[in-house]
Design a protein around this motif. Structure first.
Motif, PDB file in Angstrom:
ATOM      1  N   LYS A  25      -1.520  13.016 -10.478  1.00 21.91           N
ATOM      2  CA  LYS A  25      -2.682  13.657 -11.075  1.00 21.91           C
ATOM      3  C   LYS A  25      -3.341  12.699 -12.071  1.00 21.91           C
ATOM      4  N   GLN A  26      -2.510  12.096 -12.889  1.00 23.93           N
ATOM      5  CA  GLN A  26      -3.021  11.140 -13.864  1.00 23.93           C
ATOM      6  C   GLN A  26      -3.788  10.034 -13.167  1.00 23.93           C
ATOM      7  N   ILE A  27      -3.228   9.539 -12.098  1.00 28.27           N
ATOM      8  CA  ILE A  27      -3.866   8.444 -11.397  1.00 28.27           C
ATOM      9  C   ILE A  27      -5.240   8.875 -10.896  1.00 28.27           C
ATOM     10  N   SER A  28      -5.333  10.088 -10.361  1.00 29.18           N
ATOM     11  CA  SER A  28      -6.658  10.477  -9.864  1.00 29.18           C
ATOM     12  C   SER A  28      -7.638  10.703 -11.011  1.00 29.18           C
ATOM     13  N   HIS A  29      -7.143  11.139 -12.163  1.00 25.78           N
ATOM     14  CA  HIS A  29      -8.031  11.260 -13.324  1.00 25.78           C
ATOM     15  C   HIS A  29      -8.588   9.897 -13.713  1.00 25.78           C
ATOM     16  N   VAL A  30      -7.684   8.932 -13.768  1.00 27.70           N
ATOM     17  CA  VAL A  30      -8.101   7.585 -14.135  1.00 27.70           C
ATOM     18  C   VAL A  30      -9.120   7.055 -13.133  1.00 27.70           C
ATOM     19  N   GLU A  31      -8.828   7.307 -11.871  1.00 29.29           N
ATOM     20  CA  GLU A  31      -9.768   6.855 -10.841  1.00 29.29           C
ATOM     21  C   GLU A  31     -11.144   7.499 -11.030  1.00 29.29           C
ATOM     22  N   ALA A  32     -11.134   8.780 -11.334  1.00 33.73           N
ATOM     23  CA  ALA A  32     -12.400   9.493 -11.525  1.00 33.73           C
ATOM     24  C   ALA A  32     -13.186   8.871 -12.673  1.00 33.73           C
ATOM     25  N   ILE A  33     -12.486   8.571 -13.753  1.00 37.48           N
ATOM     26  CA  ILE A  33     -13.163   7.981 -14.913  1.00 37.48           C
ATOM     27  C   ILE A  33     -13.783   6.633 -14.547  1.00 37.48           C
ATOM     28  N   SER A  56     -12.028  11.892 -25.078  1.00 37.96           N
ATOM     29  CA  SER A  56     -10.801  11.285 -25.602  1.00 37.96           C
ATOM     30  C   SER A  56      -9.958  10.693 -24.460  1.00 37.96           C
ATOM     31  N   GLU A  57     -10.041  11.276 -23.295  1.00 41.32           N
ATOM     32  CA  GLU A  57      -9.348  10.666 -22.150  1.00 41.32           C
ATOM     33  C   GLU A  57      -9.970   9.319 -21.784  1.00 41.32           C
ATOM     34  N   VAL A  58     -11.305   9.297 -21.866  1.00 39.65           N
ATOM     35  CA  VAL A  58     -11.996   8.038 -21.591  1.00 39.65           C
ATOM     36  C   VAL A  58     -11.557   6.985 -22.610  1.00 39.65           C
ATOM     37  N   ASN A  59     -11.540   7.396 -23.864  1.00 46.75           N
ATOM     38  CA  ASN A  59     -11.111   6.481 -24.923  1.00 46.75           C
ATOM     39  C   ASN A  59      -9.696   5.953 -24.687  1.00 46.75           C
TER      40      ASN A  59
END
Ligand code: GDP
Ligand code: MG
Length: 439
Positions: A366-374, A406-409
Motif C-alpha cells: 500500500k505504501q509503495i502505491s501511495h509513493v507511486e501516486a505522489i 505531510s505525506e508528500v513532505n
C-alpha cells in the motif's frame, strides 16, 4: 561489532591529518570491538599489530586523505583475515564431484546440503544428487527427502540400518550411472565433538575420497564455532567452511576467527532458512559490511537476479553518481517489487540502518502505491529537481495523488536522505580508489 566500529570510523573518516594518537585510539576501538564480537584473542592481537604498523606507516601519513586511508587499511586487513579473495568450489576431473558435509548437530548440514545443491544447479548449471548418510535419526533422512522433493532432485537413501560408508559408496555408483555430476553427502552430527563420530567421518573420507569436505558451522555459536572448526580440521583436513545463520543476530566474530585459526576458506554463507538463502562468501563484502560501507555489491547482484543486467548497471551508475531522480525512483519501485522486501534491500545500503526516517516506514504494498501516486503527480521538472518544490506545488501534488501534504513532505525528506546516503557512498568509493594493491 558493526556499530562500535562504525562510530569510530565516522570519527576518523573525515580527518585531513591523522596523528599517531588517532591511530592508537582507533586501533584500541577496533581491538575492543573485535573482542566484543567474540573474535579469538590471539587473532585480534595480530590483526591490531598489522593495522597499526600499516596505519602509522608512510602509506597513510603521506596520503591526501589519511582518514580514509586508515579505514582502507582496516578494511583490507579485515578482508585478508576472512580469507582474501573468494574461493571456488572444486570440480573433479572425472564426475561426480564429491562433497561431504560435516558438522555438529543443528549446525545446518541438512538444510545447507539442499541449499548448496540448489545453488550448484542455479548458478553453475549442475545436476546434483543428495545422499542421506545420517543414519541415526530417521527424521534426518525424511528432512533430506523433503528437500529433494522441493528441489526435484534425487535423494539417495538406504534407510537407517545401513553403514554410512556403504551408503556413500553406493550413492556414488548410482550417481555415475544416472549422470549426476555432483554428489553431496549429508552426514550425521553430534551435540559435541566426539571420537565415535570422527571415526565414522574419517572412514567415509578414506573410502570415497571427497573433493570437498565442508564444515558447516553455526555463526551464532561465536567462540565455540572456532573450537569446533579447529577440531574438525585437525581430524578431517577440511577444504572449506560454510557459515550458517549469518542472518541472525550474530556479531560476525566467528567469521573472522575461523579462517585465521584453521586457515581454511569460508566458502558460503547461509542467510536464512529458505533454499535460496545461501550465498558465495565474499570476504571483501563482509569487511565492507562490518565497516558500514554497506553491501552495495550484494545489492546489485540481487538486483541482477531480477532486473535485466543493463538496467542494473545503469542503476549502479546512477547510485554511484548520485544523479538519481524521482523518475529513477519510480522505475526502481516497480522493479523492487520483484526483488523481495524493501527493508532487506535498504539494509544493504550504507548507513541505512541509522536512518530512523526509513526504519519507521512500513514498506508494504500500500505504501509503495501511495509513493507511486505522489511521484506520478509531480511534473517532469519536479521529478528531476525536487529543489523547486514549494508550498503550492506540494499542495497540488497532494491533491493530485489523493495523499496529504505531510505525506508528500515525508517522501521528499526520505528521498533527500537517500541521495545524501548515495553521495556518502560515492565518496567512500573514491576513498577506496586512492591506492591500488596492498602496501
Ligand atoms: P543439521 O542438524 O546440521 O543437519 O541442521 P539442520 O539442517 O537440520 O538445521 C538446523 C536448523 O537450523 C533448522 O531449523 C534450519 O532451518 C536452521 N538453519 C540452517 N541454516 C540456516 C541459516 O542460514 N539461517 C537460519 N536462520 N536458519 C538456518
Ligand atoms: Mg541433519
Amino acid at each position: 561489532l558493526a556499530d562500535r566500529l562504525q562510530n569510530t570510523i565516522q570519527r576518523i573518516k573525515g580527518k585531513g591529518k591523522v596523528t599517531e594518537q588517532d591511530v592508537k585510539e582507533m586501533t584500541r576501538e577496533v581491538r575492543l570491538a573485535l573482542l566484543e564480537a567474540d573474535v579469538n584473542f590471539k587473532v585480534v592481537k595480530d590483526f591490531v599489530a598489522r593495522v597499526k604498523e600499516r596505519a602509522i606507516g608512510q602509506e597513510v601519513m603521506e596520503s591526501l586523505t589519511p582518514g580514509q586511508q586508515v579505514i582502507k587499511v582496516v578494511k583490507e586487513e579485515l578482508t585478508a583475515l576472512m580469507g582474501g579473495e573468494q574461493s571456488k568450489i572444486a570440480v573433479a576431473d572425472r564426475p561426480p564431484t564429491i562433497i561431504m558435509m560435516v558438522g555438529l548437530q543443528g549446525a545446518g548440514k541438512t538444510t545447507t546440503t539442499g541449499k548448496l545443491a540448489n545453488l550448484l544447479r542455479k548458478k553453475y548449471n549442475r545436476n546434483p544428487m543428495l545422499v542421506a548418510a545420517d543414519v541415526y535419526r530417521p527424521a534426518a533422512i525424511n528432512q533430506l527427502e523433503t528437500l529433494g522433493k522441493q528441489l526435484s532432485m534425487p535423494v539417495f537413501s538406504l534407510g537407517t540400518d545401513r553403514d554410512p560408508v556403504d551408503i556413500a559408496n553406493q550413492a556414488i555408483e548410482k550417481a555415475k550411472a544416472d549422470h549426476n555430476d555432483y554428489v553431496i553427502i549429508d552426514t550425521a552430527g553430534r551435540l559435541h565433538v566426539d571420537g565415535d563420530l570422527m571415526q565414522e567421518l574419517k572412514q567415509i573420507k578414506t573410502d570415497v575420497a571427497p573433493d570437498e569436505i565442508f564444515l558447516v558451522v553455526d555463526a551464532m555459536t561465536g567462540q565455540d564455532a572456532v573450537n569446533v572448526a579447529e577440531s574438525f580440521n585437525e581430524q578431517l583436513e577440511l577444504t572449506g567452511v560454510i557459515l550458517t545463520k549469518l542472518d541472525g543476530d550474530t556479531r560476525g566474530g566467528a567469521a573472522l576467527s575461523i579462517k585465521a585459526v584453521t586457515e581454511k576458506p569460508i566458502k558460503f554463507a547461509g542467510m536464512g532458512e529458505k533454499l535460496d538463502e545461501l550465498e558465495v562468501f565474499h570476504p571483501e563484502r563482509m569487511a565492507s559490511r562490518i565497516l558500514g560501507m554497506g553491501d552495495v555489491l550484494s545489492l546489485i547482484e540481487k538486483a541482477q537476479d531480477n532486473i535485466d543486467e543493463k538496467r542494473a548497471k545503469e542503476l549502479e551508475e546512477k547510485m554511484r553518481s548520485a544523479s538519481f531522480t524521482f523518475d529513477d525512483f519510480l522505475e526502481q519501485m516497480s522493479q523492487v517489487r520483484n526483488m523481495g522486501p524493501l527493508e532487506d534491500l535498504l539494509g544493504m545500503l550504507p548507513g541505512a540502518n541509522k536512518m530512523k526516517g526509513l526504519k519507521n516506514v512500513q514498506f508494504d504494498e500500500k505504501q509503495i502505491s501511495h509513493v507511486e501516486a505522489i511521484i506520478q503527480s509531480m511534473t517532469k521538472k519536479e521529478r528531476q529537481d525536487p529543489s523547486v518544490m514549494n508550498a503550492s506545488r506540494k499542495k497540488r501534488i497532494a491533491k493530485g495523488s489523493g495523499r496529504t501534504v505531510s505525506e508528500v513532505n515525508r517522501l521528499l525528506k526520505q528521498f533527500d536522505e537517500m541521495k545524501k546516503m548515495m553521495k556518502q557512498m560515492t565518496n567512500m568509493q573514491k576513498g577506496k580508489k586512492g591506492k591500488k594493491g596492498k602496501g
